[in-house]
Write a protein that holds these residues in place. Sequence first.
Motif, short mmCIF file in Angstrom:
data_model
loop_
_atom_site.label_atom_id
_atom_site.label_comp_id
_atom_site.label_asym_id
_atom_site.label_seq_id
_atom_site.Cartn_x
_atom_site.Cartn_y
_atom_site.Cartn_z
N ILE A 28 3.22 -38.86 -22.62
CA ILE A 28 2.90 -40.28 -22.42
C ILE A 28 4.12 -41.05 -21.92
CG2 ILE A 28 2.27 -42.42 -23.59
CD1 ILE A 28 0.42 -40.82 -25.34
N LYS A 29 5.27 -40.77 -22.50
CA LYS A 29 6.48 -41.49 -22.11
C LYS A 29 6.74 -41.31 -20.61
CE LYS A 29 11.22 -42.16 -23.62
NZ LYS A 29 12.23 -41.74 -24.61
N ARG A 30 6.49 -40.12 -20.09
CA ARG A 30 6.68 -39.87 -18.66
C ARG A 30 5.73 -40.73 -17.83
NH1 ARG A 30 5.66 -34.15 -15.58
NH2 ARG A 30 6.18 -34.92 -13.52
N LEU A 31 4.48 -40.85 -18.27
CA LEU A 31 3.50 -41.67 -17.57
C LEU A 31 3.90 -43.14 -17.58
CD1 LEU A 31 0.65 -42.03 -16.26
CD2 LEU A 31 -0.20 -42.29 -18.60
N LEU A 32 4.32 -43.64 -18.73
CA LEU A 32 4.69 -45.05 -18.85
C LEU A 32 5.94 -45.37 -18.03
CD1 LEU A 32 4.02 -45.59 -22.67
CD2 LEU A 32 2.44 -45.92 -20.74
N LYS A 33 6.92 -44.46 -18.06
CA LYS A 33 8.12 -44.66 -17.26
C LYS A 33 7.79 -44.65 -15.77
CE LYS A 33 11.90 -43.08 -20.16
NZ LYS A 33 13.04 -42.16 -20.25
N VAL A 46 8.06 -54.02 -21.27
CA VAL A 46 6.63 -54.33 -21.33
C VAL A 46 5.98 -53.47 -22.40
CG1 VAL A 46 6.37 -55.09 -18.93
CG2 VAL A 46 6.10 -52.67 -19.48
N ASP A 47 4.85 -53.93 -22.90
CA ASP A 47 4.09 -53.19 -23.90
C ASP A 47 2.81 -52.67 -23.26
OD1 ASP A 47 5.89 -53.65 -26.04
OD2 ASP A 47 5.03 -55.63 -26.34
N PHE A 48 2.32 -51.54 -23.75
CA PHE A 48 1.11 -50.92 -23.22
C PHE A 48 0.06 -50.85 -24.32
CE2 PHE A 48 4.76 -49.31 -20.88
CZ PHE A 48 4.36 -49.44 -19.57
N TYR A 49 -1.15 -51.31 -24.02
CA TYR A 49 -2.23 -51.33 -25.00
C TYR A 49 -3.49 -50.67 -24.44
CZ TYR A 49 0.55 -54.73 -27.58
OH TYR A 49 1.55 -55.35 -28.29
N LEU A 50 -4.20 -49.98 -25.33
CA LEU A 50 -5.48 -49.40 -25.01
C LEU A 50 -6.48 -49.95 -26.01
CD1 LEU A 50 -7.18 -47.34 -23.38
CD2 LEU A 50 -6.59 -45.66 -25.13
N GLU A 51 -7.41 -50.74 -25.53
CA GLU A 51 -8.42 -51.38 -26.38
C GLU A 51 -7.78 -52.15 -27.53
OE1 GLU A 51 -11.12 -48.26 -27.49
OE2 GLU A 51 -11.78 -47.98 -25.43
N GLY A 52 -6.70 -52.86 -27.21
CA GLY A 52 -6.04 -53.73 -28.19
C GLY A 52 -5.06 -53.03 -29.12
N ILE A 53 -4.91 -51.72 -28.98
CA ILE A 53 -4.01 -50.96 -29.84
C ILE A 53 -2.85 -50.45 -28.98
CG2 ILE A 53 -3.77 -48.94 -31.34
CD1 ILE A 53 -6.79 -49.26 -31.92
N ARG A 54 -1.65 -50.63 -29.48
CA ARG A 54 -0.46 -50.20 -28.73
C ARG A 54 -0.52 -48.70 -28.45
NH1 ARG A 54 5.37 -52.45 -29.01
NH2 ARG A 54 4.21 -54.15 -29.96
N ILE A 58 5.08 -41.40 -27.82
CA ILE A 58 5.40 -40.00 -28.05
C ILE A 58 4.12 -39.18 -28.00
CG2 ILE A 58 7.49 -40.44 -29.42
CD1 ILE A 58 5.81 -39.96 -31.92
N GLY A 59 4.27 -37.91 -27.70
CA GLY A 59 3.11 -37.02 -27.61
C GLY A 59 2.56 -36.98 -26.20
N THR A 60 1.43 -36.28 -26.06
CA THR A 60 0.80 -36.13 -24.75
C THR A 60 -0.38 -37.09 -24.62
OG1 THR A 60 -0.76 -34.44 -25.47
CG2 THR A 60 1.40 -33.68 -24.70
N ILE A 61 -0.84 -37.19 -23.41
CA ILE A 61 -2.01 -38.04 -23.13
C ILE A 61 -3.21 -37.56 -23.93
CG2 ILE A 61 -3.64 -38.66 -21.30
CD1 ILE A 61 -1.16 -38.69 -19.42
N GLY A 62 -3.38 -36.25 -23.99
CA GLY A 62 -4.49 -35.67 -24.75
C GLY A 62 -4.37 -35.95 -26.24
N GLN A 63 -3.17 -35.84 -26.78
CA GLN A 63 -2.94 -36.09 -28.21
C GLN A 63 -3.23 -37.54 -28.56
OE1 GLN A 63 1.12 -34.75 -28.42
NE2 GLN A 63 0.54 -32.71 -29.17
N LYS A 67 -8.86 -41.00 -22.35
CA LYS A 67 -9.99 -40.36 -21.69
C LYS A 67 -10.09 -40.84 -20.25
CE LYS A 67 -12.82 -42.23 -24.68
NZ LYS A 67 -11.89 -43.09 -25.32
N ASP A 68 -10.90 -40.13 -19.49
CA ASP A 68 -11.15 -40.49 -18.11
C ASP A 68 -11.64 -41.94 -18.04
OD1 ASP A 68 -10.98 -39.51 -15.50
OD2 ASP A 68 -13.12 -39.09 -15.40
N ASP A 69 -11.14 -42.69 -17.10
CA ASP A 69 -11.50 -44.09 -16.84
C ASP A 69 -10.99 -45.08 -17.88
OD1 ASP A 69 -12.85 -43.40 -14.46
OD2 ASP A 69 -14.67 -42.92 -15.59
N ASP A 70 -10.10 -44.66 -18.76
CA ASP A 70 -9.49 -45.62 -19.69
C ASP A 70 -8.61 -46.59 -18.91
OD1 ASP A 70 -10.59 -44.92 -22.12
OD2 ASP A 70 -8.90 -43.66 -22.74
N ILE A 71 -8.49 -47.81 -19.43
CA ILE A 71 -7.65 -48.84 -18.82
C ILE A 71 -6.55 -49.20 -19.82
CG2 ILE A 71 -7.54 -51.18 -17.91
CD1 ILE A 71 -10.52 -50.87 -17.17
N ILE A 72 -5.31 -49.04 -19.39
CA ILE A 72 -4.17 -49.42 -20.21
C ILE A 72 -3.71 -50.80 -19.77
CG2 ILE A 72 -1.77 -48.89 -20.79
CD1 ILE A 72 -2.45 -45.93 -20.35
#
Length: 88
Positions: A28-33, A46-54, A58-63, A67-72
Motif C-alpha cells: 500500500i505504501k508504494r501505491l500511496l507514494k 495528505v491523508d487517504f480514506y476508503l469509505e471514511g476509514i483511513r 502498511i501491508g498489501t492492497i489485498g491485506q 477491491k476492484d472499483d474502490d475509490i480512495i
Amino acid sequence: MADAKIEISFKNQAGEQMYVRVKVSTEIKRLLKSYCIQKHLEYGTVDFYLEGIRVPRIGTIGQAGLKDDDIIDVVAPVFGGGPSNPSC
C-alpha cells in the motif's frame, strides 16, 4: 491469487480522479507514494480514506481489503478550526 489485478481510483477534494490498475500483492505504501509523486505532493502531507476509514500505510492492497472499483479519497489535513472561545 497474488497476481490478480484490480482497478482503483484516487479522488481529491476538487473531485479530480486518477485511475490505477495494481496487483493485490502491491504494498500500500508504494501505491500511496506513487500517487503523491504523480500529483507532486510530499508523501505524508495528505491523508487517504476508503469509505471514511483511513487507509493503512502498511501491508498489501489485498491485506487491506481493497477491491476492484474502490475509490480512495485524498484529503489534506485541516488544523485549527473555530474560535477558542465558544461564545464568539
